[in-house]
Design a protein around this motif. Structure first.
Motif, PDB file in Angstrom:
ATOM      1  N   THR A 120       0.827  -1.215   0.000  1.00  0.00           N
ATOM      2  CA  THR A 120       0.000   0.000   0.000  1.00  0.00           C
ATOM      3  C   THR A 120       0.861   1.265   0.000  1.00  0.00           C
ATOM      4  O   THR A 120       0.588   2.220  -0.731  1.00  0.00           O
ATOM      5  CB  THR A 120      -0.930   0.020   1.234  1.00  0.00           C
ATOM      6  N   LEU A 121       1.915   1.263   0.821  1.00  0.00           N
ATOM      7  CA  LEU A 121       2.757   2.463   0.874  1.00  0.00           C
ATOM      8  C   LEU A 121       3.614   2.590  -0.385  1.00  0.00           C
ATOM      9  O   LEU A 121       3.851   3.711  -0.866  1.00  0.00           O
ATOM     10  CB  LEU A 121       3.613   2.466   2.146  1.00  0.00           C
ATOM     11  N   VAL A 122       4.050   1.457  -0.936  1.00  0.00           N
ATOM     12  CA  VAL A 122       4.778   1.508  -2.211  1.00  0.00           C
ATOM     13  C   VAL A 122       3.874   2.115  -3.289  1.00  0.00           C
ATOM     14  O   VAL A 122       4.297   2.977  -4.061  1.00  0.00           O
ATOM     15  CB  VAL A 122       5.277   0.103  -2.612  1.00  0.00           C
ATOM     16  N   ASP A 123       2.627   1.694  -3.328  1.00  0.00           N
ATOM     17  CA  ASP A 123       1.661   2.272  -4.267  1.00  0.00           C
ATOM     18  C   ASP A 123       1.581   3.789  -4.082  1.00  0.00           C
ATOM     19  O   ASP A 123       1.617   4.550  -5.063  1.00  0.00           O
ATOM     20  CB  ASP A 123       0.259   1.686  -4.016  1.00  0.00           C
ATOM     21  N   GLY A 128       2.875   8.896  -6.364  1.00  0.00           N
ATOM     22  CA  GLY A 128       3.108  10.308  -6.069  1.00  0.00           C
ATOM     23  C   GLY A 128       2.145  10.919  -5.060  1.00  0.00           C
ATOM     24  O   GLY A 128       2.096  12.132  -4.911  1.00  0.00           O
ATOM     25  N   ASN A 129       1.392  10.094  -4.341  1.00  0.00           N
ATOM     26  CA  ASN A 129       0.503  10.641  -3.306  1.00  0.00           C
ATOM     27  C   ASN A 129       1.292  11.131  -2.100  1.00  0.00           C
ATOM     28  O   ASN A 129       0.872  12.072  -1.421  1.00  0.00           O
ATOM     29  CB  ASN A 129      -0.516   9.591  -2.850  1.00  0.00           C
ATOM     30  N   GLY A 302      13.444  11.334  -4.179  1.00  0.00           N
ATOM     31  CA  GLY A 302      13.178  11.139  -2.754  1.00  0.00           C
ATOM     32  C   GLY A 302      12.305   9.943  -2.408  1.00  0.00           C
ATOM     33  O   GLY A 302      11.907   9.791  -1.245  1.00  0.00           O
ATOM     34  N   ARG A 303      12.048   9.077  -3.386  1.00  0.00           N
ATOM     35  CA  ARG A 303      11.109   7.965  -3.134  1.00  0.00           C
ATOM     36  C   ARG A 303      11.709   6.879  -2.225  1.00  0.00           C
ATOM     37  O   ARG A 303      12.520   6.068  -2.670  1.00  0.00           O
ATOM     38  CB  ARG A 303      10.664   7.340  -4.451  1.00  0.00           C
ATOM     39  N   ILE A 304      11.285   6.877  -0.968  1.00  0.00           N
ATOM     40  CA  ILE A 304      11.767   5.896   0.022  1.00  0.00           C
ATOM     41  C   ILE A 304      10.570   5.316   0.775  1.00  0.00           C
ATOM     42  O   ILE A 304       9.714   6.061   1.258  1.00  0.00           O
ATOM     43  CB  ILE A 304      12.707   6.549   1.072  1.00  0.00           C
TER      44      ILE A 304
END
Ligand code: 3YP
Ligand code: ZN
Length: 376
Positions: A120-123, A128-129, A302-304
């Motif tokens: 869910t968090l990867v999604d 970009g949410n 910054g995608r972590i």
């Protein structure tokens, strides 16, 4: 943009029973029942500190969903899934696979919610949410291999999320950093021959699993060079961990240029953990997070996604976790009352025998390149 945060109360209902810390209690053999090291309190108290500190108001709360069978089966065998499901229906539950990983009735649904939580968090991050986020899940996942759970892990939460990112969201290169004190053997094994998934594990040398995570484990076939292991000597603290970050992790991520970075976040490298013999402080975890965010800004906007693994001191874990989530969200430190005690213990200094391990692995970074063929 926002920082995502995912926790669900039912993670605290995963029942690891009355083990004497790690071992099945056995009064006839003189093993007095106690509570398992992997119990709800470390995570529940971390969540409550996030609420009480006020940090919760700066986070975007995300609700988990269950991982589907199809999603679990991208990493695990049908036999493993069915065995867990069947034992989960028994009145007294079962064991993930190695005899020291007990679970109570209904664990299957909690374990699929943990794996689904990371998905869910990867999604949310890939769509970009939110920019980044923390998934406070239980049970942990980084030891689970295709056909078996082990080391308190039932399903490979992060490995399942990596497969989702690749196969459903179409993310090309993905890096997984594992800073749990134990070797991330399960995540590593899922991608050992895959050059599009870089796995890096910082752990205590030969802590768990036995004989796993040596510097010589570097991947195989086309994936050779895309697994890195830094087995730090017992007693390593912020000095050694930050050196490993700046000499191995950051340069490896710069060369690999992942589109998404996942972290298997155990706080059992903390200075008061009962299962680890390392000396990391909450400030150490804060700085590791900062270093990772800086390189993530360079390579992947910054995608972590950071997902919880081990950590067994119910006093210290919440402050370490708070420091990580504060950093992700750009919030000021709330404070950690244990810092003054730990500051005088010496872990902040890099020692020569720690440096030599890190330098050995740093030499492997040059073998990493930007893999463009992700179809292989
Ligand atoms: C499993 C059995 C002995 C050590 C324990 C490790 C669990 C863990 O925190 N893994 O990351
Ligand atoms: Zn661990």
């Amino acid at each position: 943009m926002a920082t995502g945060y995912l926790y669900h109360e039912v993670f605290g209902w995963h029942d690891t029973g009355s083990s004497a810390g790690l071992f099945v209690s056995d009064p006839a053999a003189g093993v007095q029942p106690f509570v398992h090291f992997e119990n709800a309190e470390t995570k529940r108290r971390m969540h409550e500190l996030i609420v009480i500190s006020g940090l919760i108001d700066r986070l975007e709360r995300i609700r988990p969903r269950h991982a589907s069978e199809e999603e679990i089966l991208r990493v695990h065998t049908r036999e493993h899934l069915e065995r867990i499901k069947a034992e989960s229906r028994l009145p007294k539950g079962g064991d993930a696979g190695d005899g020291i990983s007990p679970f109570g009735k209904g664990a299957y649904e909690i374990a699929t919610l943990a794996a689904g939580g990371v998905i869910t968090l990867v999604d949310a991050v890939v769509r970009g949410n939110v920019t980044n986020g923390y998934v406070l899940v239980r049970p942990p996942g980084h030891h689970a291999v295709a056909g078996n759970g082990m080391g308190l892990c039932i399903f490979g939460n992060l490995a399942i999320a990596v497969k989702h990112a690749r196969e459903v969201l179409g993310v090309g290169r993905i890096a997984v950093l594992d800073w749990d004190v134990h070797h991330g053997n399960g995540t590593q094994s899922a991608f050992y021959d895959d050059p599009t998934v870089l796995t890096i594990s910082l752990h205590q040398d030969n802590c768990f699993p036995p004989n796993s995570g040596g510097v010589g484990e570097r991947g195989e076939g086309p994936g050779f060079g895309y697994a890195l292991n830094v087995p730090l000597p017992p007693g390593t603290g912020d000095g050694g961990y930050l050196y490993a970050m700046s000499e191995v992790v950051v340069p490896a991520l710069r060369r690999f240029r992942p589109e998404l970075i996942l972290v298997a976040s155990g706080f059992d490298a903390g200075a008061m953990d009962p299962l680890g013999r390392q000396m990391v402080t909450s400030e150490g975890y804060r700085t590791m997070t900062r270093q990772l965010m800086d390189v993530a800004d360079e390579v992947c906007d910054g995608r972590i996604v950071i997902a919880h693994e081990g950590g067994y001191n119910p006093i210290h874990v919440p402050y370490c976790g708070l420091a990580v989530v504060e950093t992700l969200a750009g919030a000021e430190p709330f404070g950690d009352p244990l810092l003054p005690i730990m500051a005088g213990q010496g872990g902040g200094v890099l020692l020569p025998h720690q440096k030599s391990v890190v330098d050995q692995v740093a030499a492997f970074v040059a073998d990493i390149s930007v893999v463009t063929d992700v179809s292989a």
